[in-house]
Design a protein around this motif. Structure first.
Motif, short mmCIF file in Angstrom:
data_model
loop_
_atom_site.label_atom_id
_atom_site.label_comp_id
_atom_site.label_asym_id
_atom_site.label_seq_id
_atom_site.Cartn_x
_atom_site.Cartn_y
_atom_site.Cartn_z
N GLY A 354 10.24 5.23 19.22
CA GLY A 354 8.91 4.65 19.45
C GLY A 354 8.02 4.83 18.23
O GLY A 354 7.32 3.90 17.80
N LEU A 355 8.03 6.05 17.68
CA LEU A 355 7.24 6.32 16.49
C LEU A 355 7.79 5.55 15.28
O LEU A 355 7.03 4.96 14.50
N LEU A 356 9.12 5.55 15.14
CA LEU A 356 9.75 4.90 14.00
C LEU A 356 9.49 3.39 13.98
O LEU A 356 9.07 2.84 12.95
N LEU A 357 9.75 2.71 15.09
CA LEU A 357 9.65 1.26 15.10
C LEU A 357 8.21 0.78 14.97
O LEU A 357 7.94 -0.28 14.38
N ALA A 358 7.29 1.56 15.50
CA ALA A 358 5.88 1.15 15.41
C ALA A 358 5.31 1.36 14.01
O ALA A 358 4.38 0.65 13.61
N ARG A 359 5.87 2.29 13.26
CA ARG A 359 5.33 2.60 11.93
C ARG A 359 6.38 2.47 10.84
O ARG A 359 6.31 3.15 9.82
N ALA A 360 7.36 1.62 11.06
CA ALA A 360 8.51 1.53 10.16
C ALA A 360 8.09 1.29 8.71
O ALA A 360 8.58 1.95 7.79
N ARG A 361 7.22 0.33 8.49
CA ARG A 361 6.85 -0.02 7.12
C ARG A 361 6.20 1.15 6.41
O ARG A 361 6.54 1.47 5.25
N THR A 362 5.30 1.83 7.08
CA THR A 362 4.63 2.98 6.48
C THR A 362 5.60 4.11 6.22
O THR A 362 5.58 4.75 5.15
N LEU A 363 6.48 4.38 7.16
CA LEU A 363 7.41 5.50 7.04
C LEU A 363 8.42 5.28 5.93
O LEU A 363 8.81 6.22 5.22
N VAL A 364 8.87 4.04 5.75
CA VAL A 364 9.84 3.75 4.70
C VAL A 364 9.19 3.84 3.31
O VAL A 364 9.83 4.21 2.33
N THR A 369 9.15 10.63 4.19
CA THR A 369 9.85 10.17 5.40
C THR A 369 10.83 9.03 5.14
O THR A 369 11.49 8.58 6.07
N ARG A 370 10.91 8.57 3.87
CA ARG A 370 11.70 7.39 3.57
C ARG A 370 13.17 7.54 3.97
O ARG A 370 13.76 6.64 4.57
N VAL A 371 13.77 8.68 3.66
CA VAL A 371 15.20 8.85 3.90
C VAL A 371 15.52 8.81 5.38
O VAL A 371 16.36 8.02 5.85
N VAL A 372 14.83 9.63 6.15
CA VAL A 372 15.15 9.70 7.57
C VAL A 372 14.80 8.39 8.27
O VAL A 372 15.54 7.92 9.15
N ALA A 373 13.70 7.77 7.89
CA ALA A 373 13.31 6.50 8.51
C ALA A 373 14.31 5.40 8.19
O ALA A 373 14.70 4.62 9.07
#
Length: 441
Positions: A354-364, A369-373
Motif C-alpha cells: 500500500g505504501l509502495l504503490l501509492a508513493r512508488a515514484r518518490t520512493l524510487v 529507498t530506491r533499492v528496496v522499492a
C-alpha cells in the motif's frame, strides 16, 4: 493520522478484504471453484495440535520479542547465520505440527517428483521422450501432474537426491528445508551488495518468519525460489565488482543458477524482470551477455540430450487445460490468486505494498529507498505477469513462494512501530494456518 501511517492501513485493509472475499464468495454463493474445501487455498479444515506446536509457539514468542532488535544490532555475519538457523527452525517446527509425516508425506505423494525419480535409473534416457509424455494422450504413460507441469530440471533434482541416498520423502524433505533456509541470506546479500544494508536489516525478520514457511518446508517451489535468490545475488555481485575476472566469474555463476531456474519451472523466466531491476540499480549492464549466454548454455545441454523446451511449452499448455484448470473459473481465480498470496506471504504485505504503490515514484527517486522499492516493484510486476498468464489457477500459495521474498521487501519501508506489530501479525497468521488447515502442497 499521518499519510505515512494512513497508506499502510489502507493496504492492510485491502489485503484482509481480498483474503476474506476469496474465502467467503464460494462459501456463501455455493460457487464451485474446483479446489479443496478451503478456497482460495488448496487445503481442508482440520484443527489440530502436534509435536511442533510448542516449539512453534516458543519461536513465535522469541521472534516477537527480539527479532527486530537483533536484526538491527547483530554483526552482518551473525545476521546471515541467524537468518538461516531461525528460518530452518521455523519451517521445521511448523511442519512437525503433523510430526515427521509433515516433512515428507507431500513429497511422497503420487503427484510429486519422488516416485518418478526412483523409477528411472538413467535420467538422460527419458529426455528424448519427455515432451510426448506431458499431455494425457499417452495415458497411462504420461507424466504425473508435477512432473508434467515442470521442465525436467525439477525431477532431476530429486533424481540426484535419490542417487545420493535421500530416497524417502522425509529424507528429501530435510534436504529441501536446509536449502530453502538459505533464501533469506541470499536476499539480504543482494540488498547489501546494492548498498541497502539498512533496508536488509529492516526486512530480515519478515524474510525469516511468516506463513510462507507453512508451504516452504514441503514444496519444491520454495527450492526454485532459493535457486532464483542466489542467482540474483550472484548477478548483483557481478554487476558491482571492479575487476574483470570477478565480474566474469560471478556472471558465470549467475548464468548457471538462472539457467537452472529456467529448467526448474516454466513460469520462472519472468525472474528476468528482477534481474533487469538489479542491473539497473547497479548501473551496470556488463554481466548481461555473459549471464545470458551461460544460462542459454544450461538450456542447451538439455536440448542436446533430447528435451525440446519450446515444444514442451506448447504441450504443457494443452495438458493444463485438459485437467481441472479448464473448470476453474477465471472470473474467480484472477483475483482469488491474489487472496492466496495474502495467506502465503502474510497480510502485512498489504501494508507494505500500500505504501509502495501509492508513493512508488518518490520512493524510487530517493537514494535511501530506491533499492528496496525497485526490487519490490519488480516483484509486483512478476506476480501480475504470472497471474495474467492464466496458467496458474488455484494452488498458487506455493507458486508465489519464489516471488514473496522480493515482495516482502516493501515491509522495510514501513515505520518501526508498524514492523514490530506487523511481525506479530505475520507469526499469528502462520500459526493459525498450520494449526487449522491441512494444506495440500
Amino acid at each position: 493520522m499521518t499519510r505515512s501511517h494512513r497508506l499502510p492501513v489502507v493496504g492492510l485493509v485491502v489485503a484482509f478484504l481480498l483474503a476474506a472475499a476469496a474465502m467467503l464468495v464460494p462459501a456463501v454463493s455455493g460457487w464451485n471453484v474446483h479446489v479443496n474445501s478451503f478456497p482460495p487455498l488448496h487445503a481442508e479444515w482440520l484443527p489440530r495440535l502436534g509435536p511442533g506446536t510448542a516449539p512453534a509457539l516458543l519461536l513465535a514468542a522469541l521472534a516477537s520479542w527480539r527479532a527486530v532488535d537483533l536484526a538491527q544490532r547483530a554483526s552482518w555475519r551473525a545476521l546471515l547465520a541467524w537468518s538461516f538457523v531461525a528460518a530452518l527452525a521455523w519451517m521445521v517446527a511448523l511442519a512437525y505440527v503433523d510430526g515427521p509425516h509433515g516433512m515428507g508425506a507431500i513429497l511422497d505423494s503420487h503427484y510429486e517428483y519422488m516416485n518418478t525419480a526412483r523409477r528411472y535409473p538413467d535420467f538422460a534416457a527419458v529426455l528424448p521422450d519427455w515432451v510426448s509424455r506431458i499431455t494425457y494422450a499417452r495415458t497411462p504413460h504420461n507424466w504425473t501432474v508435477h512432473v508434467a507441469g515442470h521442465p525436467p530440471g525439477a525431477t532431476l533434482f530429486f533424481w540426484l537426491l535419490v542417487r545420493l541416498g535421500f530416497d524417502t520423502g522425509i529424507g528429501a524433505g530435510w534436504v529441501l528445508v536446509v536449502l530453502v533456509a538459505t533464501t533469506p541470506a541470499a536476499v539480504l546479500c543482494t540488498l547489501r551488495v546494492l548498498d541497502a544494508e539498512d533496508a536488509a536489516r529492516r526486512a530480515a525478520p519478515f524474510l525469516v518468519f511468516g506463513p510462507a514457511a507453512v508451504w516452504s518446508a514441503v514444496s519444491a517451489d520454495a527450492l526454485f525460489g532459493t535457486c532464483a535468490a542466489w542467482g540474483v545475488a550472484a548477478l548483483a555481485v557481478a554487476a558491482t565488482r571492479t575487476s574483470w575476472a570477478a565480474r566474469a566469474g560471478w556472471s558465470v555463476v549467475a548464468g548457471l543458477l538462472l539457467g537452472a531456474l529456467v529448467m526448474l519451472s516454466y513460469g520462472l523466466p519472468v525472474m528476468g524482470v528482477l534481474c533487469l531491476a538489479v542491473l539497473w540499480l547497479a548501473r551496470s549492464w556488463w554481466p548481461l551477455p555473459i549471464t545470458a549466454v551461460v544460462a542459454l548454455g544450461v538450456v542447451g545441454v538439455f536440448a542436446l540430450l533430447g528435451f525440446d523446451y519450446l515444444q514442451a511449452l506448447k504441450a504443457i499448455h494443452i495438458r493444463y487445460y485438459e485437467g481441472v484448470a479448464s473448470r476453474r473459473p477465471p472470473s474467480y481465480w484472477m483475483w482469488a490468486n491474489l487472496g492466496a498470496l495474502v495467506f502465503s506471504a502474510g497480510p502485512l504485505l498489504g501494508a507494505g505494498l500500500g505504501l509502495l504503490l501509492a508513493r512508488a515514484r518518490t520512493l524510487v527517486r530517493d537514494p535511501a529507498t530506491r533499492v528496496v522499492a525497485t526490487l519490490a516493484l519488480a516483484g509486483v510486476a512478476m506476480v501480475v505477469l504470472v497471474d495474467l498468464s492464466q496458467m496458474s489457477r488455484a494452488e498458487v500459495e506455493r507458486i508465489w513462494l519464489p516471488f514473496e521474498p522480493w515482495l516482502l521487501l516493501s515491509v522495510a519501508l514501513l515505520p518501526e512501530s508498524w514492523r514490530r506489530r506487523g511481525l506479530v501479525l505475520q507469526l499469528v497468521v502462520a500459526l493459525l494456518v498450520q494449526h487449522l488447515l491441512q494444506t495440500g502442497w
